[in-house]
Design an enzyme around this catalytic site. Sequence first.
Site, mmCIF file in Angstrom:
data_model
loop_
_atom_site.group_PDB
_atom_site.id
_atom_site.type_symbol
_atom_site.label_atom_id
_atom_site.label_comp_id
_atom_site.label_asym_id
_atom_site.label_seq_id
_atom_site.Cartn_x
_atom_site.Cartn_y
_atom_site.Cartn_z
ATOM 1 N N LYS A 104 3.295 -52.343 24.236
ATOM 2 C CA LYS A 104 3.373 -52.881 22.872
ATOM 3 C C LYS A 104 4.308 -54.094 22.816
ATOM 4 O O LYS A 104 3.949 -55.156 22.285
ATOM 5 C CB LYS A 104 3.912 -51.825 21.913
ATOM 6 C CG LYS A 104 3.041 -50.598 21.744
ATOM 7 C CD LYS A 104 3.606 -49.644 20.692
ATOM 8 C CE LYS A 104 4.974 -49.072 21.058
ATOM 9 N NZ LYS A 104 4.996 -48.241 22.269
ATOM 10 N N GLY A 110 -1.025 -7.051 1.468
ATOM 11 C CA GLY A 110 -0.534 -7.578 2.736
ATOM 12 C C GLY A 110 0.887 -8.098 2.639
ATOM 13 O O GLY A 110 1.323 -8.552 1.589
ATOM 14 N N SER A 159 5.177 -44.953 16.534
ATOM 15 C CA SER A 159 4.599 -44.422 15.283
ATOM 16 C C SER A 159 3.450 -43.444 15.537
ATOM 17 O O SER A 159 2.290 -43.756 15.315
ATOM 18 C CB SER A 159 4.151 -45.555 14.356
ATOM 19 O OG SER A 159 3.412 -46.538 15.033
ATOM 20 N N GLY A 188 1.311 -47.052 19.853
ATOM 21 C CA GLY A 188 0.901 -46.618 21.184
ATOM 22 C C GLY A 188 2.044 -45.884 21.860
ATOM 23 O O GLY A 188 3.179 -45.885 21.375
ATOM 24 N N ASN A 212 6.920 4.848 -9.155
ATOM 25 C CA ASN A 212 5.763 5.657 -8.761
ATOM 26 C C ASN A 212 6.178 6.833 -7.874
ATOM 27 O O ASN A 212 7.296 6.875 -7.373
ATOM 28 C CB ASN A 212 4.757 4.745 -8.028
ATOM 29 C CG ASN A 212 3.417 5.416 -7.845
ATOM 30 O OD1 ASN A 212 3.056 6.345 -8.571
ATOM 31 N ND2 ASN A 212 2.668 4.958 -6.849
ATOM 32 N N VAL A 223 0.846 -1.194 0.000
ATOM 33 C CA VAL A 223 0.000 0.000 0.000
ATOM 34 C C VAL A 223 0.885 1.250 0.000
ATOM 35 O O VAL A 223 0.572 2.246 -0.629
ATOM 36 C CB VAL A 223 -0.928 -0.013 1.230
ATOM 37 C CG1 VAL A 223 -1.819 1.219 1.229
ATOM 38 C CG2 VAL A 223 -1.768 -1.273 1.224
ATOM 39 N N ASP A 224 2.011 1.162 0.672
ATOM 40 C CA ASP A 224 2.907 2.320 0.758
ATOM 41 C C ASP A 224 3.424 2.740 -0.613
ATOM 42 O O ASP A 224 3.803 3.883 -0.824
ATOM 43 C CB ASP A 224 4.115 1.991 1.656
ATOM 44 C CG ASP A 224 3.655 1.565 3.036
ATOM 45 O OD1 ASP A 224 2.538 1.948 3.413
ATOM 46 O OD2 ASP A 224 4.410 0.852 3.719
#
Lengths: 648, 303
Positions: A488, A113, A556, A482, A165, A33-34
Site C-alpha cells: 500500500k 430456556g 482497515s 490491504g 408456586n 421449567v423447574d
Amino acid sequence: MAHSSELIADDIEAYLTSHQYKSLLRFITCGSVDDGKSTLIGRLLYESHLVFEDHLAALEADSAKVGTQGGDLDFALLLDGLSAEREQGITIDVAYRFFSTEKRKFIVADTPGHEQYTRNMVTGASTADVAVILIDARRGVLTQTRRHSYLVSLLGIRNVVVAINKMDLVDYSQDTFESIKAEYLEFADQIGLADADHIQFIPLSALKGDNVVESSGNTGWYDGPALMEFLETVEVDDDRVSAPLRMPVQWVNRPNLDFRGFSGQIVGGSVRPGDSVRILPAGTTSTVARIVTMDGDLDEAVTGQSVTITLTDEVDVSRGDIICAGDDPAEVADQFEAHVVWMHEDEMLPGRPYLMKIGARTVGLTIDDPKYRVDVNTLEQLAAGTLELNEIGVCNIALDRPIPFDPYPGLALGERNSGSPGNRETGGFVIIDKLTQNTVGAGLLHFALRRSHNIHWQDVRVDKDARSEMNSHRPGVVWMTGLSGSGKSTIANIVESKLHTMGVRTYLLDGDNVRHGLNRDLGFTDSDRVENIRRIAEVSGLMVDAGLVVLVSFISPFRAERQLARDRMADGEFIEVHVDTPLEIAEQRDPKGLYAKARSGDLSNFTGIDSPYEAPVSPDVHIETDSIEPEAAADMVIAALRARSIIT
Amino acid sequence: MPTGARLTHLQRLEAEAMQIMREAVSESDRPAMLYSIGKDSSVMLHLARKAFFPSIPPFPLVHVDTTWKFSQMYQFRDDTAREIGMDLIVHQNPECIEQGINPFDHGSAIHTDMWKTQGLKQAIDMNKFDLCFGGARRDEEKSRAKERIFSVRSPQHQWDPKRQRPELWNVYNGRRSPGETLRVFPISNWTELDVWQYVHLEQIPIVPLYLSAPRPVVERDGTWIMVDDDRFQLREGEVPETKSVRFRTLGCYPLSGAIESDATSLLDVVQEMLLATTSERQGRLIDTDSSASMEKKKQEGYF
C-alpha cells in the site's frame, strides 16, 4: 369452564356480543421449567377451555405414560414440542400463546430456556402489560428471580404478579409465603419495582390448581385474588391514555391531489379535530382538521388506534415525524444517554456506525464506550469496553441527525427520568447492523446530553466548493486497504509523487505515521481498530473539505469502517483501492518483521493471522500485486481519479 | 367501531395489523399481498383497505394458483379484485401446466410442492417482490407460535429459524440484504375465533363454501370430497351423492375435506365451531402431527 357453552348454544349472537367487548391483556411469564411455568401456562389453557376432549384424552394417556405426576394430569405436556425442537436444532426464543375467558383475551409471551434469556425476556417484556414472576416456594428468591425482576422493572412493566408456586410442597405455610414476600419487597425497592402500580403476591400450586383460577381452601390465610382473577381485572394502560399526544407518522396518504393525510398509530394521549399540534423535529405548528378512517371520520382517537389525520395547513410532514400535542411536545436531540441491550453474537463495537430505528424513523447511530455494564444477576455496575450478547450497559450515543423522543419509562430508570411520564414507543429503539441488516440490539433513551443542545454547526460561508475553485482539481480520497506488507505505502508514495508533479494538492495519511501521533492511544483490539478508522475518516473528511486529494494507506480490515469512511464523503469523492496480495506473499515479504512476531505469539490481534481481514466486495480499483508492478498500479489509481473528474 | 378510552381486543388487533402493514409498505420497494381467497385472506385484505384508506392499498394481490381450486373461489377472487380496484396477479407454474400436475395422478405432496411451493418462488422472483404479506396466524401450529411478524427469507427463499430478528415494542426491522425478501404476517396475533368474530362484525364477504349447502360429494378416507368439475377422477363404484356440507378450510377441491353440517349462516358456523369438542380439533390433528414437517416445508420456502 371459561366459555359458557349454554349461552353459545342458546343465543350465539348474545355470546358474540359479550365476546366483542372484551379487552386484551398481554403478559409475560418469567421463570424456568423447574418453577412450574409450563405447568402453570398449561393449566391456564386447560381452565379456559382451550383443551378439547380429544386433546384431553391424549393428555391423560401421555400423563400415564411419560408424565411426572404419578398418573395425575401433567399440564406441562400441553406445551410439549420444546424438547423436540431443541433436538431439531431450532432456536427457542419467544413463543406467543393465546387464551380467553369470559372477561378478557390474553396473549402470553412465553420465553423458555436459560440461554439467551436476557434477549428473549426483553423482547417479550417490551409488549407486556403484566409480568408473572414465578418463585418456587421451597427455594425462595433466587438469582434468577432478581434477574427477571430487574428486566421487568427496566422495561417499565407496571403490574407485577409474584406467583409463589409449589405451595403444596411447603404445606401451604403462611410463614414461608410471608418471609419470601418480605425478602422480595426489600429487593424490589432497590430496583425501582416498588413504584409499580401493583405488586400482587399470590400463593399457588399450578399443579394442584390452588389459587390459579379459584381461591383455594388450602390457603385460608390469603384473602387476595386468585391469579386468573387478577389477570382478568387488573387495570392497565391508563397512564398512556392520559399522556400527551404522540403519533409517529408512518405513511403520507395521498390518494389524489385533493387529499393529504398522515397515517400512523397513536402511541400516547388522544386527539380531536381542532386540537393544535406540533410536528417534530421541524417544530412547525398546525391544527387537526379531520381524523379519517374507512368507517367514517372520528370525533376522537385514542392511544392504540391506527388512524389518518389531516391538518388545516399545508405543512411539510414526512414519514418518521411525530405529531405531538401542541402544548406538550416531545423533546428533540441528537445525543443521549441510553441503556443498551446487546442481542447479537458479534459484540457491540463502540464507534462503529449502526442504524437506530425508533418509531417510524431510521437514523445513523454510533455508540460510545459503555460507562458501565450491569450484571443482571447481582445488579453490580462493572467496567466494560464493549457489550456482548445478552449484556446490558449504559452508554452515550450520537445520531447523525436530531430526532423527537420521550424518556423511556423504565422503573429501574426512575431517577434518571424524573419529571417526565415518558413513553415506551417514543423512547425505545432497536439497533440494526448496516451490513447484515440484522437487529443486533435494543435501547432505552434516558435523556438528551446537554452538549447536544448547545452544539450548533457554524454557518461557514467559505465552503468546499469555494476552496476547490482555487485549485485546478476537485478534492477526493483514495483509500488503500490491504494486508500489512501488501505494498500500500509503496504505491501510495508513487501516486503522490505523480500527483504532485501535476500540480495537485495532496496529503498522504499512513497507518504507521498516524499511530505515532493522533492515534497513539489506540491499540489493536477490534474496537480500537474501529476508532482508529473513524478518526482517519474524520481527518480525511476535513482535508477534503479543505480541497485536498487525500491518500490513505491503512490496513482497515473491516468493511463497515470503510463504509463509514465512504459515507463521510460526498458521492464520487471516495475511491476504494484494494491492494490485493496473498497472505503467503505478504508474510514472505514481511518488511517490518511483524508477521514473524505474530507467528511467534509476540504480537497479538495481527490482521491475517489472528484478526480477520474482510476484503472489499467490489473495490473501485483492484490491484493484484502478484501480477501488477507498483508503477502500473499507481497509473491505475491516477486513471480512476481522472474517471471521476477529480483531476483532469 | 365505537371508540372509547379503552380499546377492545379486536380494536387492538385491528390497529396492530394496520400499523404493521403501513410499516411494511414504507420499508419495501415492491410489496405484494399473497391472496389465497380463504377467510384469513379476506380479513387481511379488509385490514389493508382500512390501513391505507382513502388510498387503495398500494400493492397488487398475488394468487399462486393451482388450477384446482373450487370454481366458486375463482369467481369470488375475480369479483373481489374488481370491486376493490386492486391489481390481481395470478401465477400458475408453467412446468405444472406442461406436465399436467394434478392431485389425482401425482398425489398431494408433489401437487402441493410443484404448484404452490415452487409456484410461489417463481411468482416472487418473476415480479421481483421484496416483501409479501401472508395471512398466517401464530395459533395455527406450534412452529408458527415463535415466528416473527417480519420474517426474513434468503435469496433461495429459505427461512432460517436460527436467524430470526428480535422484535420489540411495535418496531419492525424491514431492511433486507441484496436478494433477501420478507414475509410479513399482520394477523399473527389473531386466533381463529378472532377471525370469525371480525368477519361477522365487519360483514366481510367470504366464499360461500364456508356455509353449508347441498353439494355433490363422494366419501374418501372418512371425509367428504366435493365433485366440483368433470376433471374429478371417480373410482370404480363411486357415485356422487348430494349432502349438506361445508368446508372449514379451502384449498384445492380434491384435497379439501368437507363436514356434514346444517350451518347455513355465519353465526351457525361460529356456533358449531365453539360447541365442537372433538370433531373440529380432530380435523386439525393432521397439523399437529406434521408440525415438524411444516417447519421443514417453511425452511424449503413454502409459506
